[in-house]
Design an enzyme around this catalytic site. Structure first.
Site, PDB file in Angstrom:
ATOM      1  N   ASP A   9      73.674  53.442 103.548  1.00 47.99           N
ATOM      2  CA  ASP A   9      73.637  54.525 102.561  1.00 47.99           C
ATOM      3  C   ASP A   9      73.552  53.930 101.153  1.00 47.99           C
ATOM      4  OD1 ASP A   9      74.046  56.782 100.976  1.00 47.99           O
ATOM      5  OD2 ASP A   9      75.650  57.589 102.234  1.00 47.99           O
ATOM      6  N   HIS A  67      71.855  57.712 104.152  1.00 52.69           N
ATOM      7  CA  HIS A  67      72.739  58.818 103.786  1.00 52.69           C
ATOM      8  C   HIS A  67      72.602  60.013 104.738  1.00 52.69           C
ATOM      9  CE1 HIS A  67      75.268  61.342 101.375  1.00 52.69           C
ATOM     10  NE2 HIS A  67      74.316  62.238 101.225  1.00 52.69           N
ATOM     11  N   SER A  89      78.747  64.623 102.053  1.00 52.42           N
ATOM     12  CA  SER A  89      77.924  64.338 100.886  1.00 52.42           C
ATOM     13  C   SER A  89      78.531  64.994  99.638  1.00 52.42           C
ATOM     14  CB  SER A  89      76.494  64.819 101.167  1.00 52.42           C
ATOM     15  OG  SER A  89      75.603  64.428 100.145  1.00 52.42           O
TER      16      SER A  89
END
Length: 367
Positions: A313, A346, A146
């Site tokens: 995502d 995500h 991330s």
């Protein structure tokens, strides 16, 4: 909860920041697992998303479960009987590293908004100080998840030759307008909370409402609509679980978000959240390639990489992971691109452990 496993690396003083400004007497927190080989060639550095601490997994000094517990340990995907794993808490995060809540040595008061503007390049440079301090010339592998994936790209472009292989997890070469828009709303929610008080809050007057809304917005974008539909549909709360306010909580999904928010509020410093959030917006690998993402990525020199993304995502969409894979390939790395169909969006790297373990463990076992 013990913090005995947490170690600290002092940053050079002054520590110059990318956007101007400098820190004096700053430090970052980190934890390690496994044993560094005599040749110092088995080190794996892990850079985290916005909110996690350096405690990625339990260890002898801290038995509490880490945020990536299922991935790190003897015989796990990131096998600590083979690798020496280092997880660094980002500079600017309040989990042990110098941040907006730390004492400014110049004033004896917390920095608050006097903390210098923070970039992910600063996060990368601070992590590199940890690695150097451990006597490691070159990392066997750099893993970034991330926000940490963006920090990892900065690390590799700023410190050529310091990384042999890279695993990029659910990240991007630059923030897209959708991600910037969401983070902007999260920051606005915090700043509009009267308790935020231009950054001068205290424990007694903490901006709980702002942090709660920021967290809810985050959780909504970390998962996918498919997962929300599957988990909650239109299920309503039992009457005794509803609140009596007009327009109060009525649906199961609202209650779920409320629970998430309540667990997050008071565990994170609001100013630190604002700084890290804005640093994520600012990051752009194209700055290193005359405005071109591909040219920026081409400046990264590594041997092998694996880029993992998830089709669901919405924060770091799959096409952005494809850009990273193409750019690293153009730079001469052997790149595996793994597109997963996890419904979790995500957050899949924290939830869909079987698929991520298979990919990451498979890649590391070939190094």
């Amino acid at each position: 909860m013990t913090h005995d496993a947490r170690r600290y690396a002092a940053l050079p003083s002054p520590f110059a920041m990318k956007r101007g400004g400098e820190l004096h007497g700053a430090r970052v927190a980190y934890e390690t697992w496994g044993t560094l080989s005599e040749a110092r060639d088995n080190a794996v550095l892990l850079l985290t998303g916005l909110s996690p601490s350096a405690h990625a997994a339990s260890n002898a000094d801290d038995a509490s479960e880490g945020w990536w517990e299922a991935m790190i340990g003897p015989g796990k995907a990131i096998d600590t009987s083979r690798w020496f794993v280092i997880c660094v808490n980002s500079l600017g995060s309040d989990k042990g590293s110098t941040c907006a809540a730390s004492i400014n040595p110049a004033t004896g008061e917390p920095y608050r908004l006097d903390f210098p503007e923070l970039s992910l390049e600063d996060v990368a440079n601070a992590a590199q100080v940890v690695v150097q301090g451990l006597g490691i010339e070159q990392l066997a592998c750099l893993i970034g998840c991330s926000m940490g994936g963006m920090s990892a790209l900065a690390y590799m472009v700023l410190h050529p030759g310091s990384v042999r292989a890279h695993i990029s997890v659910d990240t991007a070469p630059q923030a897209q307008p959708f991600a910037i828009a969401i983070r902007s709303l999260q920051r606005e929610a915090i700043r509009l909370d009267p308790h935020w008080n231009k950054g001068r809050y205290s424990d007694g007057s903490y901006p709980s409402d702002g942090m709660s809304i920021a967290r809810k917005l985050g959780v909504i974008t970390y998962r996918s609509a498919m997962e929300w539909n599957g988990r909650f549909a239109r299920i309503r709360l039992d009457p005794e679980r509803r609140d009596d306010n007009p327009f109060g909580l009525e649906f199961e999904v609202e209650s779920y978000l409320e629970g998430h928010a309540q667990r997050f509020v008071h565990t994170f410093d609001p100013n630190s959240y604002l700084y890290l959030s804005r640093a994520s917006d600012w990051f752009d690998i194209a700055e290193y390639g005359n405005g071109s993402i591909m040219e920026g990525l081409k400046r990264i020199r590594i041997e092998k990489a694996m880029v993992i993304g998830v089709s669901t995502d919405i924060l770091f969409p799959l096409e952005q992971q494809e850009q990273i894979a193409e750019g690293l390939r153009a730079a001469g790395a052997a790149v595996d691109f793994v597109a997963l169909d996890s419904p979790q969006g995500h957050d899949a790297f924290l939830v869909d452990i079987p698929n991520y373990s298979r990919a990451i463990g498979g890649f590391l076992s070939q190094l």
